[in-house]
Motif scaffolding. Structure first.
Motif, mmCIF file in Angstrom:
data_model
loop_
_atom_site.group_PDB
_atom_site.id
_atom_site.type_symbol
_atom_site.label_atom_id
_atom_site.label_comp_id
_atom_site.label_asym_id
_atom_site.label_seq_id
_atom_site.Cartn_x
_atom_site.Cartn_y
_atom_site.Cartn_z
ATOM 1 N N GLN A 1 16.107 30.017 -6.284
ATOM 2 C CA GLN A 1 16.091 29.285 -4.983
ATOM 3 C C GLN A 1 15.974 28.179 -6.132
ATOM 4 O OE1 GLN A 1 12.668 30.027 -1.867
ATOM 5 N NE2 GLN A 1 14.987 30.799 -0.624
ATOM 6 N N THR A 2 16.510 26.494 -5.441
ATOM 7 C CA THR A 2 15.815 25.545 -6.075
ATOM 8 C C THR A 2 14.809 24.682 -5.529
ATOM 9 O OG1 THR A 2 18.178 24.826 -6.998
ATOM 10 C CG2 THR A 2 16.810 23.501 -6.769
ATOM 11 N N GLU A 3 13.724 24.292 -6.269
ATOM 12 C CA GLU A 3 12.147 23.820 -5.543
ATOM 13 C C GLU A 3 13.299 22.266 -5.282
ATOM 14 O OE1 GLU A 3 9.966 24.414 -8.612
ATOM 15 O OE2 GLU A 3 9.148 26.183 -8.638
ATOM 16 N N GLN A 4 11.831 22.248 -4.540
ATOM 17 C CA GLN A 4 12.710 20.271 -3.868
ATOM 18 C C GLN A 4 11.505 19.714 -4.682
ATOM 19 O OE1 GLN A 4 11.583 20.520 0.084
ATOM 20 N NE2 GLN A 4 11.799 18.122 0.862
ATOM 21 N N ALA A 5 12.461 18.424 -5.362
ATOM 22 C CA ALA A 5 11.842 17.861 -6.113
ATOM 23 C C ALA A 5 11.457 16.649 -5.195
ATOM 24 C CB ALA A 5 13.036 16.935 -7.048
ATOM 25 N N PHE A 6 9.890 15.706 -5.577
ATOM 26 C CA PHE A 6 9.088 15.049 -4.969
ATOM 27 C C PHE A 6 9.580 14.120 -5.249
ATOM 28 C CE2 PHE A 6 7.236 18.670 -3.326
ATOM 29 C CZ PHE A 6 7.334 18.369 -1.739
ATOM 30 N N ALA A 7 9.507 12.654 -4.692
ATOM 31 C CA ALA A 7 9.693 11.456 -5.558
ATOM 32 C C ALA A 7 8.698 10.797 -6.132
ATOM 33 C CB ALA A 7 9.967 10.311 -4.339
ATOM 34 N N ASP A 8 8.312 10.500 -7.089
ATOM 35 C CA ASP A 8 6.888 10.317 -7.767
ATOM 36 C C ASP A 8 6.593 8.288 -6.708
ATOM 37 O OD1 ASP A 8 4.690 8.986 -8.955
ATOM 38 O OD2 ASP A 8 5.977 8.148 -10.541
ATOM 39 N N PRO A 9 5.644 8.370 -6.270
ATOM 40 C CA PRO A 9 5.250 7.791 -4.940
ATOM 41 C C PRO A 9 4.332 6.053 -5.704
ATOM 42 C CG PRO A 9 3.059 8.839 -4.678
ATOM 43 C CD PRO A 9 4.341 9.933 -6.552
ATOM 44 N N GLY A 10 4.079 5.776 -7.043
ATOM 45 C CA GLY A 10 3.255 4.866 -7.859
ATOM 46 C C GLY A 10 2.622 4.859 -6.896
ATOM 47 N N LEU A 11 1.793 4.061 -7.975
ATOM 48 C CA LEU A 11 0.825 3.123 -7.456
ATOM 49 C C LEU A 11 0.547 2.544 -6.356
ATOM 50 C CD1 LEU A 11 -0.130 1.121 -11.487
ATOM 51 C CD2 LEU A 11 -0.934 3.396 -10.238
ATOM 52 N N PRO A 12 -0.209 2.513 -5.892
ATOM 53 C CA PRO A 12 -0.304 2.291 -4.031
ATOM 54 C C PRO A 12 -0.704 0.529 -4.711
ATOM 55 C CG PRO A 12 -2.760 2.991 -5.438
ATOM 56 C CD PRO A 12 -1.879 3.859 -6.247
ATOM 57 N N PRO A 13 0.253 -0.095 -3.561
ATOM 58 C CA PRO A 13 -0.348 -1.698 -3.908
ATOM 59 C C PRO A 13 -1.987 -2.724 -4.133
ATOM 60 C CG PRO A 13 1.052 -1.175 -1.575
ATOM 61 C CD PRO A 13 0.474 0.168 -2.561
ATOM 62 N N HIS A 14 -1.559 -3.533 -4.554
ATOM 63 C CA HIS A 14 -2.827 -4.205 -5.100
ATOM 64 C C HIS A 14 -3.256 -4.798 -4.724
ATOM 65 C CE1 HIS A 14 -6.102 -5.366 -7.931
ATOM 66 N NE2 HIS A 14 -5.100 -6.295 -7.958
ATOM 67 N N ARG A 15 -4.798 -4.763 -4.254
ATOM 68 C CA ARG A 15 -5.130 -5.355 -2.721
ATOM 69 C C ARG A 15 -5.993 -6.272 -3.656
ATOM 70 N NH1 ARG A 15 -8.627 -1.293 0.993
ATOM 71 N NH2 ARG A 15 -8.776 -3.605 2.245
ATOM 72 N N LEU A 16 -6.136 -7.404 -3.371
ATOM 73 C CA LEU A 16 -6.740 -9.137 -3.893
ATOM 74 C C LEU A 16 -8.375 -8.972 -3.496
ATOM 75 C CD1 LEU A 16 -4.024 -11.574 -4.409
ATOM 76 C CD2 LEU A 16 -4.913 -10.029 -6.300
ATOM 77 N N ARG A 17 -9.110 -8.778 -4.363
ATOM 78 C CA ARG A 17 -10.443 -9.068 -4.031
ATOM 79 C C ARG A 17 -10.877 -11.088 -3.033
ATOM 80 N NH1 ARG A 17 -13.102 -6.970 -9.768
ATOM 81 N NH2 ARG A 17 -11.342 -8.757 -10.284
ATOM 82 N N LEU A 18 -11.786 -10.850 -2.906
ATOM 83 C CA LEU A 18 -12.225 -12.162 -2.616
ATOM 84 C C LEU A 18 -12.871 -13.604 -3.929
ATOM 85 C CD1 LEU A 18 -12.769 -14.414 -0.020
ATOM 86 C CD2 LEU A 18 -15.401 -13.514 -0.354
ATOM 87 N N ALA A 19 -12.813 -12.661 -4.800
ATOM 88 C CA ALA A 19 -12.793 -13.583 -5.959
ATOM 89 C C ALA A 19 -11.618 -14.075 -6.678
ATOM 90 C CB ALA A 19 -13.778 -12.546 -7.125
ATOM 91 N N ASP A 20 -10.757 -13.363 -6.619
ATOM 92 C CA ASP A 20 -9.731 -13.234 -7.292
ATOM 93 C C ASP A 20 -8.689 -14.471 -5.917
ATOM 94 O OD1 ASP A 20 -9.768 -11.130 -8.517
ATOM 95 O OD2 ASP A 20 -8.941 -9.811 -7.193
ATOM 96 N N THR A 21 -9.004 -14.773 -5.082
ATOM 97 C CA THR A 21 -8.212 -15.532 -4.000
ATOM 98 C C THR A 21 -9.608 -16.984 -3.843
ATOM 99 O OG1 THR A 21 -8.808 -14.484 -2.228
ATOM 100 C CG2 THR A 21 -7.349 -13.879 -3.397
ATOM 101 N N ASP A 22 -10.158 -16.866 -4.317
ATOM 102 C CA ASP A 22 -11.223 -17.929 -3.361
ATOM 103 C C ASP A 22 -12.190 -18.614 -4.690
ATOM 104 O OD1 ASP A 22 -12.970 -19.962 -2.575
ATOM 105 O OD2 ASP A 22 -13.668 -18.995 -0.672
ATOM 106 N N PRO A 23 -11.598 -19.199 -5.313
ATOM 107 C CA PRO A 23 -12.950 -19.990 -7.035
ATOM 108 C C PRO A 23 -13.924 -19.978 -6.385
ATOM 109 C CG PRO A 23 -10.918 -21.538 -6.282
ATOM 110 C CD PRO A 23 -10.846 -20.504 -5.095
ATOM 111 N N LYS A 24 -14.687 -20.551 -5.192
ATOM 112 C CA LYS A 24 -16.108 -20.289 -4.441
ATOM 113 C C LYS A 24 -16.477 -19.055 -5.079
ATOM 114 C CE LYS A 24 -15.632 -24.373 -1.620
ATOM 115 N NZ LYS A 24 -15.766 -25.625 -1.140
ATOM 116 N N ALA A 25 -16.178 -18.264 -3.933
ATOM 117 C CA ALA A 25 -15.732 -16.742 -3.816
ATOM 118 C C ALA A 25 -16.617 -16.156 -5.835
ATOM 119 C CB ALA A 25 -15.743 -16.312 -3.279
ATOM 120 N N ALA A 26 -15.821 -16.896 -6.619
ATOM 121 C CA ALA A 26 -15.635 -15.839 -7.559
ATOM 122 C C ALA A 26 -17.183 -16.980 -8.819
ATOM 123 C CB ALA A 26 -14.954 -16.779 -8.485
#
Length: 350
Positions: free
Chosen positions: A20-45
């Protein structure tokens, strides 16, 4: 054979069969990167940078509190319990803030300000000069990503905290004092300048001991007579001179040549300080004639001049030569013939 299309092992989907042929699974890759508050707000950094700086400063203050408590609070012989508790409290708080400040500051710096992108790459060996240059570039990139070059306030406070953090340890180790050298070889058991020999006295009251007071099977904790009258250095002298005194049947003693005069009618005296790390040897087994150190269970055979028969101690307990004076009191005929206390690598043995 019959039809097994209804879920039998040969036709069912529950079990994979050969071919029987095994079913192949696609590589899901890395999850989407979530920016932190310090990444978007200079005051927070900037706020996070100030928080990290404050934590490093707290570490420095904790180290200073430790050093002040250690050196400024004088614990003399007349120190009361309140002073001792105050110093212990400040030492503990100083150490806690010194370690927690620098540790928490580094963690907060990494979580709030350093890049947190997940990276996946193939592993390969470093073999060529190009690979080595690439590795150096990776290190340079890491340094650049930490922002330590762009954030001098964090860098300088971190350096300051790391420089002062080892000072409490250095202070404690330095206060252990100089090497013993020959200080453990000389005790209060040595006769005075006029040749007067020191009597053996009960610990702690200092009452001299007569040979007639020591019966077979008995054991006494012994100090030099006059120790309790000392005004300075009493504890140091006692730590070196404490002795265990016991009486056995003389026939049970295996005496080495040259030590025939070190005992009196089966009465023997040995240093109470274990030769492992200096714990007090305080347990005497009357039936087996064994002395036991309660710290690490080193066991010494009293019938064989306190030879080590079990445990980590590496040498026998030093024997104190004793005799009886004209009034029947037990006295030390000389000091110990070797240094008392634990062994160490630069020690000379006689």
């Amino acid at each position: 054979m019959g039809n097994h299309s209804d879920g039998s092992p040969q036709h069912g989907s529950a079990v994979a069969t050969a071919g029987q042929t095994e079913q192949a699974f696609a590589d899901p890759g890395l999850p989407p990167h979530r920016l932190r508050l310090a990444d978007t707000d200079p005051k927070a950094a900037k706020r996070a940078e100030r928080q990290v700086t404050a934590l490093f400063i707290i570490s420095v203050i904790g180290t200073i509190v430790f050093l002040v408590a250690y050196f400024a609070i004088d614990l003399g012989h007349d120190s009361d319990i309140a002073t001792i508790r105050l110093q212990n409290l400040l030492l503990g708080l100083g150490t806690a803030f010194a370690m927690l400040g620098i540790g928490t500051g580094i963690v907060h710096w990494a979580k709030a300000l350093m890049p947190d992108h997940e990276v996946s790459e193939a592993r390969h060996g470093i073999r060529s000069d190009e690979d080595r240059e690439a590795a150096v570039k990776i290190v340079d990139d890491i340094i650049e990503e930490t922002g330590i070059k762009r954030r001098p306030l964090i860098r300088n406070t971190l350096i300051g905290a790391m420089l002062v953090a080892p000072l409490p340890a250095l202070a404690v180790f330095g206060d252990l004092g100089p090497r013993p050298d020959d200080k453990l070889r000389h005790t209060m058991w040595a006769p005075d300048a006029n040749g007067k020999k020191v009597r053996l006295a009960r610990d702690p009251d200092g009452t001299p001991i007569k040979a007639a007071d020591v019966t077979i099977g008995s054991a006494f904790h012994v100090i030099p007579e006059g120790l309790n009258e000392l005004h300075e250095g009493k504890l140091n002298e006692k730590a070196k001179a404490v002795v265990l005194l016991m009486r056995l049947n003389p026939a049970d003693l295996n005496i080495s040549p040259g030590r025939e005069s070190w005992s009196y009618n089966g009465i023997v005296a040995y240093s109470k300080i274990c030769t492992h790390v200096g714990c007090p040897v305080a347990l005497y087994e009357q039936q087996t004639h064994h002395l036991l150190c309660p710290c690490h269970q080193s066991t010494f055979d009293l019938t064989n001049e306190c030879a080590v028969i079990f445990g980590p101690a590496s040498r026998p307990l030093p024997q104190l030569p004793i005799e009886v004076d004209a009034e029947g009191y037990l006295v030390a005929s000389s000091d110990f013939q070797e240094p008392v206390g634990p062994s160490y690598w630069e020690r000379e043995y006689s």
